[in-house]
Design an enzyme around this catalytic site. Structure first.
Site, PDB file in Angstrom:
ATOM      1  CB  ALA A   6      21.225  -2.488  18.693  1.00  0.00           C
TER       2      ALA A   6
ATOM      3  N   GLY B 242      16.315  -5.541  20.123  1.00  0.00           N
ATOM      4  CA  GLY B 242      15.695  -5.488  18.803  1.00  0.00           C
ATOM      5  C   GLY B 242      15.389  -6.851  18.230  1.00  0.00           C
TER       6      GLY B 242
ATOM      7  CD  GLU C  41      12.379  -3.268  20.263  1.00  0.00           C
ATOM      8  OE1 GLU C  41      11.730  -2.314  20.719  1.00  0.00           O
ATOM      9  OE2 GLU C  41      13.537  -3.152  19.803  1.00  0.00           O
TER      10      GLU C  41
ATOM     11  CD  GLU D 114      15.674  -2.780  24.082  1.00  0.00           C
ATOM     12  OE1 GLU D 114      15.479  -3.161  22.917  1.00  0.00           O
ATOM     13  OE2 GLU D 114      15.167  -3.371  25.081  1.00  0.00           O
TER      14      GLU D 114
END
Length: 332
Positions: free
Chosen positions: A134, A179, A182, A202
């Site tokens: 992020a 992310g 991900e 996270e």
């Protein structure tokens, strides 16, 4: 069972259509940063794309809406059919900001409709990093509602990548965190350098994986191990990732820092000669079948198999076997 089969065989509303609706609601009037010329070239129209198109497209984007953060490259010759998605937000280590996500979404949407693309490789042009996750600077400026909407859009992007009909490979030559991992999890296959570091970190930021990681990681490596990695926010290297099934292949990093990318190309080249329709249908059968009971999964397999039977590629495959020659598939 027959009712299920009929429902599966019936035309379905494209997931990308509702993804587009979600993203329009999420981002309002966000400018489309991937030009129609790029979409036309990627789809095979106009002049062939022979090398990195960044110089030309970057100039177009700079004039129209800012710098290019996600680009692409269509390979040619014996590698025709392989497309590379190039993450090139260098200074921000490919952090998932608004512009990056918007450009990635447009490019993935274009790829999804291109029948000439047989394999997609996601790679980074930023040395030592795949995707740092992020963009915390942008996120710090968002209120709670804006943050929730942005993560919702990010989750939709990962679903969009996972729904690409052709095989996808993430080449992790460096850091893939939050992310960034991900995004790699949304791909079908992953390669990594031993020196790469990856993790869903996270919880170390008071959050949980919100772009699909809490669901895809357990399906990939098992619930117990996924819980350990997510609860602790632990980072793992390429060798450990290979041993736990997080990546398909891991290799020693080379002097140019692109060993995982080179390994992803090797993997893509193994896929390339196979029947493209068969590969796409095999992907659909596996992806949809894993989410339902075995009886329903068999119905899905039957539906996908039925779509392969009338193709010219199937006839070519049988003829090539009988004639003892390599098949020449056309995707028809």
């Amino acid at each position: 069972m027959s009712a299920l089969f009929c429902r599966l065989a019936a035309p379905r509303c494209s997931p990308r259509r509702w993804l587009g609706v979600i993203m329009r609601e999420t981002h309002g009037r966000t400018t489309c940063l991937v030009h129609r010329d790029r979409a036309r070239l990627l789809a095979g129209g106009g002049c062939p794309l022979t090398a990195y198109s960044r110089a030309h497209s970057r100039r177009q984007h700079t004039e129209a809406a800012g710098p290019v953060e996600v680009d692409f490259k269509r390979l040619e010759g014996e590698d025709d059919g392989i497309v590379e998605v190039l993450m090139c937000r260098l200074k921000a280590r490919n952090a998932l900001g608004h512009v990056f996500v918007s450009q990635m979404r447009e490019l993935v949407s274009t790829l999804s409709n291109d029948s000439a693309v047989r394999v997609v490789v996601f790679r980074s042009l930023a040395p030592g990093v795949f995707c740092a996750g992020a963009d915390l600077k942008e996120r710090a400026l968002m209120n709670n509602t804006e943050s929730d909407l942005f993560v919702h859009g990010l989750r939709s992007l990962m679903t969009q990548i996972a729904l690409l009909p052709m095989p996808t490979i993430a080449a992790m030559d460096g850091v893939a965190l939050g992310g960034g991992l991900e995004l790699a999890l949304a791909c079908d296959l992953r390669t990594a350098a031993y020196s790469a570091q990856m993790g869903l970190i996270e919880t170390t930021r008071g959050l949980l994986p919100g772009a699909g990681g809490s669901q895809r990681l357990p399906r990939m490596i098992g619930m117990t191990l996924a819980k350990e990695l997510i609860f602790t926010g632990r980072r793992v290297g390429g060798q450990a990732a290979l041993e736990m099934g997080l990546v398909n292949r891991a290799v020693e990093q080379n002097q140019t820092g692109d060993a995982a990318y080179r390994e992803s190309l090797s993997l893509a080249r193994e896929i390339l000669p196979q029947g493209p329709i068969a590969v796409r249908m095999a992907k659909e059968a596996m992806n949809r079948g894993i989410e339902v009971d075995i009886g329903s999964a068999m119905a899905i397999e039957r539906m996908c198999y039925a779509r392969v039977i009338p193709t010219q590629d199937r006839q070519e495959g049988m003829a090539a076997f009988i004639e003892k020659r390599p098949p020449r598939y056309t995707g028809e």
